[in-house]
Every structure is written in C-alpha cells, then in structure tokens.
Design a protein around this motif. Structure first.
Motif, short mmCIF file in Angstrom:
data_model
loop_
_atom_site.label_atom_id
_atom_site.label_comp_id
_atom_site.label_asym_id
_atom_site.label_seq_id
_atom_site.Cartn_x
_atom_site.Cartn_y
_atom_site.Cartn_z
N MET A 1 -7.94 60.39 -22.35
CA MET A 1 -7.95 61.82 -22.23
C MET A 1 -8.17 62.23 -20.77
O MET A 1 -7.54 63.18 -20.31
N GLN A 2 -9.04 61.52 -20.08
CA GLN A 2 -9.29 61.84 -18.67
C GLN A 2 -8.05 61.64 -17.81
O GLN A 2 -7.78 62.42 -16.90
N LEU A 3 -7.28 60.59 -18.11
CA LEU A 3 -6.06 60.34 -17.34
C LEU A 3 -5.04 61.44 -17.59
O LEU A 3 -4.40 61.94 -16.66
N ARG A 4 -4.85 61.81 -18.83
CA ARG A 4 -3.89 62.87 -19.18
C ARG A 4 -4.25 64.19 -18.51
O ARG A 4 -3.39 64.90 -18.03
N ARG A 5 -5.52 64.52 -18.49
CA ARG A 5 -5.96 65.77 -17.85
C ARG A 5 -5.61 65.80 -16.38
O ARG A 5 -5.40 66.87 -15.80
N ARG A 6 -5.59 64.64 -15.76
CA ARG A 6 -5.27 64.55 -14.33
C ARG A 6 -3.77 64.37 -14.08
O ARG A 6 -3.35 64.17 -12.96
N GLY A 7 -2.98 64.36 -15.14
CA GLY A 7 -1.54 64.22 -15.00
C GLY A 7 -1.07 62.81 -14.74
O GLY A 7 0.05 62.59 -14.30
N ILE A 8 -1.92 61.83 -15.02
CA ILE A 8 -1.56 60.43 -14.80
C ILE A 8 -0.78 59.93 -16.00
O ILE A 8 -1.22 60.05 -17.14
N ASP A 9 0.41 59.36 -15.74
CA ASP A 9 1.23 58.85 -16.83
C ASP A 9 1.61 57.38 -16.65
O ASP A 9 2.31 56.80 -17.47
N THR A 10 1.14 56.78 -15.54
CA THR A 10 1.48 55.38 -15.24
C THR A 10 0.22 54.60 -14.92
O THR A 10 -0.64 55.07 -14.17
N ILE A 11 0.14 53.39 -15.48
CA ILE A 11 -1.00 52.50 -15.24
C ILE A 11 -0.47 51.23 -14.58
O ILE A 11 0.51 50.65 -15.04
N VAL A 12 -1.09 50.83 -13.48
CA VAL A 12 -0.72 49.60 -12.78
C VAL A 12 -1.77 48.55 -13.14
O VAL A 12 -2.96 48.73 -12.88
N LEU A 13 -1.31 47.45 -13.75
CA LEU A 13 -2.23 46.40 -14.19
C LEU A 13 -2.10 45.17 -13.32
O LEU A 13 -1.01 44.64 -13.11
N ARG A 28 -3.61 49.18 -25.34
CA ARG A 28 -3.97 50.58 -25.58
C ARG A 28 -3.08 51.51 -24.76
O ARG A 28 -2.64 52.56 -25.25
N GLY A 29 -2.79 51.13 -23.53
CA GLY A 29 -1.91 51.94 -22.69
C GLY A 29 -0.54 52.10 -23.31
O GLY A 29 0.04 53.19 -23.32
N TYR A 30 -0.03 51.02 -23.85
CA TYR A 30 1.27 51.06 -24.53
C TYR A 30 1.21 51.96 -25.76
O TYR A 30 2.08 52.80 -25.96
N GLN A 31 0.18 51.80 -26.55
CA GLN A 31 0.03 52.60 -27.76
C GLN A 31 -0.08 54.09 -27.46
O GLN A 31 0.37 54.93 -28.23
N LEU A 32 -0.67 54.42 -26.33
CA LEU A 32 -0.85 55.82 -25.95
C LEU A 32 0.35 56.39 -25.19
O LEU A 32 0.34 57.56 -24.81
N GLY A 33 1.36 55.57 -24.97
CA GLY A 33 2.58 56.05 -24.35
C GLY A 33 2.58 56.09 -22.83
O GLY A 33 3.42 56.77 -22.23
N TYR A 34 1.66 55.38 -22.20
CA TYR A 34 1.65 55.34 -20.74
C TYR A 34 2.73 54.39 -20.24
O TYR A 34 3.02 53.38 -20.86
N HIS A 35 3.32 54.73 -19.08
CA HIS A 35 4.19 53.79 -18.40
C HIS A 35 3.27 52.73 -17.81
O HIS A 35 2.21 53.06 -17.27
N GLN A 36 3.68 51.47 -17.90
CA GLN A 36 2.84 50.40 -17.38
C GLN A 36 3.61 49.55 -16.40
O GLN A 36 4.77 49.23 -16.63
#
Length: 76
Positions: A1-13, A28-36
């Motif tokens: 939720m914190q990432l979405r509020r900040r407009g973050i849509d991509t996670i670098v692992l 979890r990132g995949y399940q939540l629809g984040y670009h990884q």
C-alpha cells in the motif's frame, strides 16, 4: 500500500538467492501486479546450473532480467 501511494509500480530485486526465487518479495510483488526486474549478476544460487535454470525459465514468467550495468544506466 505504501508503494502504491507513492506511485511506485516497479520493484528491482537483487541480493537474493535465485534458488529461493519463490521468496516473499518476488512472489508477493508478482501477485500484487508490480513490474519486477531481477538483477541477474547481483544474485546467486547453490550452483551455476540452478542459477541459470531459474533465470532462463522462471524469472521471465514474472518479470524482466537485467544486469547491474543495465539497471544503473537506466537510472541516469
């Protein structure tokens, strides 16, 4: 939720074990629809074969694979 509020849509692992790719963050990132983005040369596994398998067959299904150099250049 914190990432979405900040407009973050991509996670670098990076810094993860490729053999534990089902780890909480990538799963979890995949399940939540984040670009990884998986930084292939910034992670390791027990064997090279295991690392190569996960990078070739698993990660492409849930994100993009990039090198450290590619990620660094994209941030400039």
């Amino acid at each position: 939720m914190q990432l979405r509020r900040r407009g973050i849509d991509t996670i670098v692992l990076c810094g993860i074990s490729t053999s534990h790719w089902r780890g909480y963050y990538s799963k979890r990132g995949y399940q939540l629809g984040y670009h990884q983005i998986f930084v292939e040369d910034a992670m390791t596994a027990s064997t090279n074969e295991e690392h190569d398998y996960v990078c070739k067959y698993i990660f492409p299904r849930i994100g993009r694979i990039r090198s450290t150099e590619e990620v660094t250049l994209s941030l400039r």
